[in-house]
Design a protein around this motif. Structure first.
Motif, PDB file in Angstrom:
ATOM      1  N   LEU A   1      30.589  49.000  41.998  1.00 10.36           N
ATOM      2  CA  LEU A   1      31.980  49.356  42.248  1.00 10.36           C
ATOM      3  C   LEU A   1      32.808  48.175  42.751  1.00 10.36           C
ATOM      4  O   LEU A   1      33.960  48.356  43.153  1.00 10.36           O
ATOM      5  N   PHE A   2      32.230  46.959  42.716  1.00  9.23           N
ATOM      6  CA  PHE A   2      32.931  45.790  43.237  1.00  9.23           C
ATOM      7  C   PHE A   2      33.242  44.778  42.145  1.00  9.23           C
ATOM      8  O   PHE A   2      32.547  44.680  41.140  1.00  9.23           O
ATOM      9  N   GLN A   3      34.289  44.022  42.390  1.00  4.13           N
ATOM     10  CA  GLN A   3      34.649  42.911  41.524  1.00  4.13           C
ATOM     11  C   GLN A   3      33.582  41.815  41.659  1.00  4.13           C
ATOM     12  O   GLN A   3      32.744  41.862  42.561  1.00  4.13           O
ATOM     13  N   PRO A   4      33.603  40.818  40.773  1.00  2.45           N
ATOM     14  CA  PRO A   4      32.562  39.774  40.819  1.00  2.45           C
ATOM     15  C   PRO A   4      32.417  39.068  42.160  1.00  2.45           C
ATOM     16  O   PRO A   4      31.336  38.552  42.478  1.00  2.45           O
ATOM     17  N   ASP A   5      33.485  39.049  42.980  1.00  2.00           N
ATOM     18  CA  ASP A   5      33.367  38.389  44.286  1.00  2.00           C
ATOM     19  C   ASP A   5      32.553  39.206  45.278  1.00  2.00           C
ATOM     20  O   ASP A   5      32.229  38.732  46.368  1.00  2.00           O
ATOM     21  N   ARG A   6      32.258  40.448  44.920  1.00  5.94           N
ATOM     22  CA  ARG A   6      31.453  41.362  45.746  1.00  5.94           C
ATOM     23  C   ARG A   6      32.114  41.718  47.075  1.00  5.94           C
ATOM     24  O   ARG A   6      31.456  42.222  47.981  1.00  5.94           O
ATOM     25  N   LEU A   7      33.399  41.458  47.174  1.00  6.02           N
ATOM     26  CA  LEU A   7      34.148  41.788  48.384  1.00  6.02           C
ATOM     27  C   LEU A   7      35.230  42.828  48.122  1.00  6.02           C
ATOM     28  O   LEU A   7      35.533  43.642  49.004  1.00  6.02           O
ATOM     29  N   HIS A   8      35.804  42.803  46.935  1.00  6.54           N
ATOM     30  CA  HIS A   8      36.945  43.665  46.627  1.00  6.54           C
ATOM     31  C   HIS A   8      36.542  44.745  45.627  1.00  6.54           C
ATOM     32  O   HIS A   8      36.036  44.437  44.548  1.00  6.54           O
TER      33      HIS A   8
ATOM     34  N   TYR B   1      44.392  43.649  45.383  1.00  4.76           N
ATOM     35  CA  TYR B   1      43.874  42.357  44.934  1.00  4.76           C
ATOM     36  C   TYR B   1      42.970  42.537  43.719  1.00  4.76           C
ATOM     37  O   TYR B   1      42.020  43.330  43.740  1.00  4.76           O
ATOM     38  N   GLY B   2      43.273  41.817  42.644  1.00  6.98           N
ATOM     39  CA  GLY B   2      42.446  41.875  41.439  1.00  6.98           C
ATOM     40  C   GLY B   2      42.573  43.151  40.633  1.00  6.98           C
ATOM     41  O   GLY B   2      41.804  43.361  39.686  1.00  6.98           O
ATOM     42  N   LEU B   3      43.534  43.999  40.981  1.00  8.70           N
ATOM     43  CA  LEU B   3      43.692  45.289  40.299  1.00  8.70           C
ATOM     44  C   LEU B   3      45.017  45.351  39.559  1.00  8.70           C
ATOM     45  O   LEU B   3      45.968  44.635  39.886  1.00  8.70           O
ATOM     46  N   ALA B   4      45.100  46.220  38.577  1.00 11.06           N
ATOM     47  CA  ALA B   4      46.373  46.519  37.936  1.00 11.06           C
ATOM     48  C   ALA B   4      47.260  47.229  38.937  1.00 11.06           C
ATOM     49  O   ALA B   4      46.777  48.032  39.755  1.00 11.06           O
ATOM     50  N   ARG B   5      48.550  46.914  38.926  1.00  8.12           N
ATOM     51  CA  ARG B   5      49.475  47.557  39.863  1.00  8.12           C
ATOM     52  C   ARG B   5      49.438  49.073  39.697  1.00  8.12           C
ATOM     53  O   ARG B   5      49.380  49.600  38.593  1.00  8.12           O
ATOM     54  N   GLY B   6      49.427  49.751  40.825  1.00  7.25           N
ATOM     55  CA  GLY B   6      49.440  51.208  40.799  1.00  7.25           C
ATOM     56  C   GLY B   6      48.077  51.853  40.795  1.00  7.25           C
ATOM     57  O   GLY B   6      47.974  53.083  40.704  1.00  7.25           O
ATOM     58  N   THR B   7      46.996  51.053  40.927  1.00 12.59           N
ATOM     59  CA  THR B   7      45.642  51.623  40.885  1.00 12.59           C
ATOM     60  C   THR B   7      44.926  51.565  42.226  1.00 12.59           C
ATOM     61  O   THR B   7      43.803  52.070  42.347  1.00 12.59           O
ATOM     62  N   GLY B   8      45.544  50.934  43.234  1.00 11.29           N
ATOM     63  CA  GLY B   8      44.919  50.858  44.551  1.00 11.29           C
ATOM     64  C   GLY B   8      45.138  52.127  45.352  1.00 11.29           C
ATOM     65  O   GLY B   8      45.913  53.011  44.973  1.00 11.29           O
ATOM     66  N   TRP B   9      44.474  52.229  46.488  1.00 10.63           N
ATOM     67  CA  TRP B   9      44.493  53.478  47.261  1.00 10.63           C
ATOM     68  C   TRP B   9      45.891  53.809  47.783  1.00 10.63           C
ATOM     69  O   TRP B   9      46.233  54.998  47.894  1.00 10.63           O
ATOM     70  N   VAL B  10      46.712  52.797  48.078  1.00  8.34           N
ATOM     71  CA  VAL B  10      48.057  53.085  48.594  1.00  8.34           C
ATOM     72  C   VAL B  10      48.903  53.755  47.514  1.00  8.34           C
ATOM     73  O   VAL B  10      49.595  54.748  47.776  1.00  8.34           O
TER      74      VAL B  10
END
Length: 216
Positions: free
Chosen positions: A185-192, A47-56
């Protein structure tokens, strides 16, 4: 391999041919890559990230780097609850026939103040369904802010350990260890978390994921 065995069948005894066929089948099964299904929410859905940059996605790269023959299927959906994951799982099991199911759910239950007992029952049902499909289960835990009180947050966190113990599934206690206490280390929503946080998230998850895949 099978063609060769058929050509040799006239020269070998029936027992010898049968033994060789069994060895060939075992070798084929051993060489097949394992399928790992990730059943998660926005924390795993990039969520909110460029594809391919998340932990999975990072985990998939690490599997290749470590010559671990496994394929990751990311079936995570932003906003997913334990109830939603429970509903979606049977179709996913039928489609992908995974060897391992990684369950990263519960944060949205907590953020919505849903009953912990219901979330725990859903996690238990998810694990039971996966095991019946001959998949090994791995759980990923989360802590939530004390919006609904410390007691509620603590009970939600404790449910992961309880389910892990009940179904004998390996557990990553807190995927955001080393991240949650760093607002930068969080996006502006402070959740992600931002992409910069996901290598740390993977570092929390990788040891258990690696062992779980190899144990299957």
């Amino acid at each position: 391999m099978l063609n060769l065995l058929y050509r040799l069948s006239g020269k070998l005894s029936g027992q010898a041919v049968a033994a060789l066929l069994l060895l060939a089948a075992a070798a084929s099964a051993y060489s097949a890559p394992k399928t790992v299904l990730v059943l998660g929410d926005s924390l795993s859905a990039e969520y909110g990230l460029a594809r391919g940059t998340g932990w999975v996605a990072l985990a998939e790269q690490k599997l290749r780097q470590n010559n671990i023959d496994a394929v990751l299927v990311n079936a995570s959906v932003s906003g997913e609850t334990t109830s939603g994951g429970r509903s979606r799982l049977p179709a996913l099991l039928n489609k992908y026939k995974p060897d391992v199911v990684v369950v990263e759910l519960g944060a949205n239950d907590g953020l919505r103040g849903l009953p912990v007992a219901a979330a725990q029952a859903n996690l238990r049902a998810i694990a039971d369904t996966a095991v019946k499909a001959d998949a090994r289960v791995m759980l990923i835990g989360i802590r939530i802010p004390p919006n609904y009180g410390r007691d509620y947050a603590d009970k939600l966190y404790a449910m992961y350990g309880a389910v892990s113990k009940d179904v004998k599934a390996p557990l990553v206690p807190f995927m955001l260890e080393g991240v949650a206490d760093k607002p930068q280390l969080f996006q502006p929503d402070r959740l992600h978390p931002l992409a910069e946080a996901h290598p740390t998230i993977l570092a929390n998850i990788w040891p258990t994921l690696q062992k779980t895949i190899k144990a299957k």
